[in-house]
Design a protein around this motif. Structure first.
Motif, PDB file in Angstrom:
ATOM      1  N   SER A  89       0.824  -1.211   0.000  1.00 30.59           N
ATOM      2  CA  SER A  89       0.000   0.000   0.000  1.00 30.59           C
ATOM      3  C   SER A  89       0.859   1.263   0.000  1.00 30.59           C
ATOM      4  O   SER A  89       0.427   2.314  -0.472  1.00 30.59           O
ATOM      5  CB  SER A  89      -0.944   0.009   1.203  1.00 30.59           C
ATOM      6  N   LEU A  90       2.080   1.143   0.515  1.00 31.36           N
ATOM      7  CA  LEU A  90       2.960   2.321   0.607  1.00 31.36           C
ATOM      8  C   LEU A  90       3.329   2.887  -0.778  1.00 31.36           C
ATOM      9  O   LEU A  90       3.049   4.061  -1.046  1.00 31.36           O
ATOM     10  CB  LEU A  90       4.190   1.956   1.448  1.00 31.36           C
ATOM     11  N   VAL A  93      -0.069   4.160  -2.575  1.00 24.37           N
ATOM     12  CA  VAL A  93      -0.717   5.394  -2.136  1.00 24.37           C
ATOM     13  C   VAL A  93       0.198   6.605  -2.347  1.00 24.37           C
ATOM     14  O   VAL A  93      -0.284   7.728  -2.476  1.00 24.37           O
ATOM     15  CB  VAL A  93      -1.168   5.272  -0.661  1.00 24.37           C
ATOM     16  N   CYS A  94       1.502   6.344  -2.409  1.00 28.79           N
ATOM     17  CA  CYS A  94       2.456   7.447  -2.591  1.00 28.79           C
ATOM     18  C   CYS A  94       2.872   7.625  -4.049  1.00 28.79           C
ATOM     19  O   CYS A  94       3.758   8.437  -4.341  1.00 28.79           O
ATOM     20  CB  CYS A  94       3.689   7.218  -1.722  1.00 28.79           C
ATOM     21  N   ASN A  95       2.255   6.878  -4.952  1.00 30.71           N
ATOM     22  CA  ASN A  95       2.565   6.968  -6.387  1.00 30.71           C
ATOM     23  C   ASN A  95       4.064   6.794  -6.654  1.00 30.71           C
ATOM     24  O   ASN A  95       4.698   7.597  -7.328  1.00 30.71           O
ATOM     25  CB  ASN A  95       2.079   8.303  -6.962  1.00 30.71           C
ATOM     26  N   MET A  96       4.599   5.729  -6.088  1.00 30.96           N
ATOM     27  CA  MET A  96       6.033   5.455  -6.230  1.00 30.96           C
ATOM     28  C   MET A  96       6.251   4.294  -7.186  1.00 30.96           C
ATOM     29  O   MET A  96       5.424   3.381  -7.251  1.00 30.96           O
ATOM     30  CB  MET A  96       6.612   5.053  -4.869  1.00 30.96           C
TER      31      MET A  96
END
Lengths: 179, 196
Positions: A89-90, A93-96
């Motif tokens: 999810s990291l 959600v951070c568009n990485m």
């Protein structure tokens, strides 16, 4: 097993791609199928290798590397994908960008039934977690697929996993036990 | 329960922080950071429990000339406990981990964590191989911690023993893409932050 492989092994091509695409951090929980690739990365002064205690650490590490302006890849066996689910999810959600290389177990010629549940679910779990998966079945497809995955992950900021089929890696030989 | 005031302790730790990068684990550490300010070099997390220390390691490896501070809670650190071994092996000279330990899962109703029953995170960190690891009970020791955060040329781990206060929440931004891009722009410049 790796001693008998020719220099044209896909691992050499993937290592060259890491260099060409400026992937400077490679983290992993090891798998026998990526032994040669890991050795190539560890011998390369331009690549910082990080041994993880669990695969989810690699997802968070790659997120931090992106924040700091460096490209990372995470290598794991299919069983490790299940350890990553919430951490995925990291980057989402951070568009990485996220680049995963996953060697498959629990499919072609598998000896160990305990590998089968996660091996059967690997692609579904990744896709449910927002990771785009490319599956590779033959050695000659590895390098072009990883190349496309790297470009897609970093140029378009996507979460991408390349699944290297057990048919390609070879089933683990438990009797010989050298993997 | 005795213990330091969490926000006063963090305010002291972050006094004159200069260009220190700060990653805050989910829950109260992120609210505490927001209570002090909202800086471009802040990365407050709202999820990914167990990942704060490894996000810090990633930044520390990518930015070896910068110092990176991870502020997190005991519950969050426990979920990522293996990352202490991973970090000890890497031994980044610019990474600092500070656990604000109230012995509770504060977000979910104050259930006790393992540290309430004797799990010693400093002993775990030392056992993993982090040489500079200490526990802080006295506010007078925060000045030394702050000095080491800026000056120590080695990985640093500290547990700050705080009281279990329920404080008014100060919420940081929760758009992850914004938070990520903000830090990248601060570290890399606006133009390079748009490339990967």
């Amino acid at each position: 097993m790796s001693d008998s492989l020719p220099n044209t092994h896909w691992s050499d091509g993937v290592h060259a791609l890491f260099r060409a695409h400026r992937i400077n951090i490679v983290s992993f929980v090891p798998d026998g199928g990526m032994k040669r690739l890991l050795e190539l990365c560890e011998r390369d002064a331009a690549i910082h290798t990080v041994t993880l205690t669990t695969e989810q650490e690699g997802i968070a590490l790659a997120a931090g590397a992106f924040l700091g302006g460096t490209r990372a890849a995470v290598l794991m066996q299919s069983s490790g994908v299940g350890n990553c689910v919430n951490m995925l999810s990291l980057p989402r959600v951070c568009n990485m960008p996220l680049l995963l290389l996953v060697t498959m177990r629990g499919e072609w010629g598998e000896f160990n039934p305990w590998q089968v549940p996660m091996g059967s679910g690997t692609q579904v779990v990744l896709e449910a977690s927002g990771v785009i998966t490319y599956r590779v079945q033959t050695p000659q497809d590895v390098v072009p697929t990883v190349d496309a995955a790297i470009e897609f992950a970093f140029a378009s900021r996507q979460r991408v996993a390349v699944l290297l089929a057990q048919k390609l890696i070879g089933a683990k030989n438990f009797v010989r036990g050298d993997q | 329960m005795n213990g330091l005031s969490r926000r006063a302790a963090l305010a002291e730790i972050l006094r004159e922080r200069n260009d220190l990068i700060v990653v805050a684990g989910l829950g109260s550490p992120a609210y505490d950071l927001a209570s002090i300010g909202n800086e471009n070099l802040d990365f407050p997390m709202w999820g990914a429990m167990g990942g704060a220390a490894m996000v810090g390691l990633g930044i520390a490896l990518a930015q070896p000339q910068r110092r990176v501070l991870v502020i997190t809670g005991d519950g969050e650190m426990l979920m990522g406990i293996g990352s202490l071994a991973t970090i000890a092996v890497q031994r980044p000279r610019n990474l600092r981990l500070v656990v604000m330990d109230n012995q509770q899962f504060g977000e979910t109703g104050h259930q006790r964590t393992h540290t309430a029953f004797g799990t010693d995170l400093v002993a775990v960190a030392r056992g993993c191989g982090i040489v500079h690891a200490r526990s802080i009970f006295d506010a007078n020791d925060l000045a030394d911690l702050r000095r080491d955060i800026h000056a120590l040329d080695d990985t640093l781990f500290a547990v700050v023993n705080i009281s279990a206060q329920e404080l008014p929440r100060v919420l940081p931004p929760r758009d992850g893409a914004y938070l990520a891009q903000r830090m990248r722009a601060a570290l890399l410049g606006e133009a390079d932050a748009l490339e990967t």
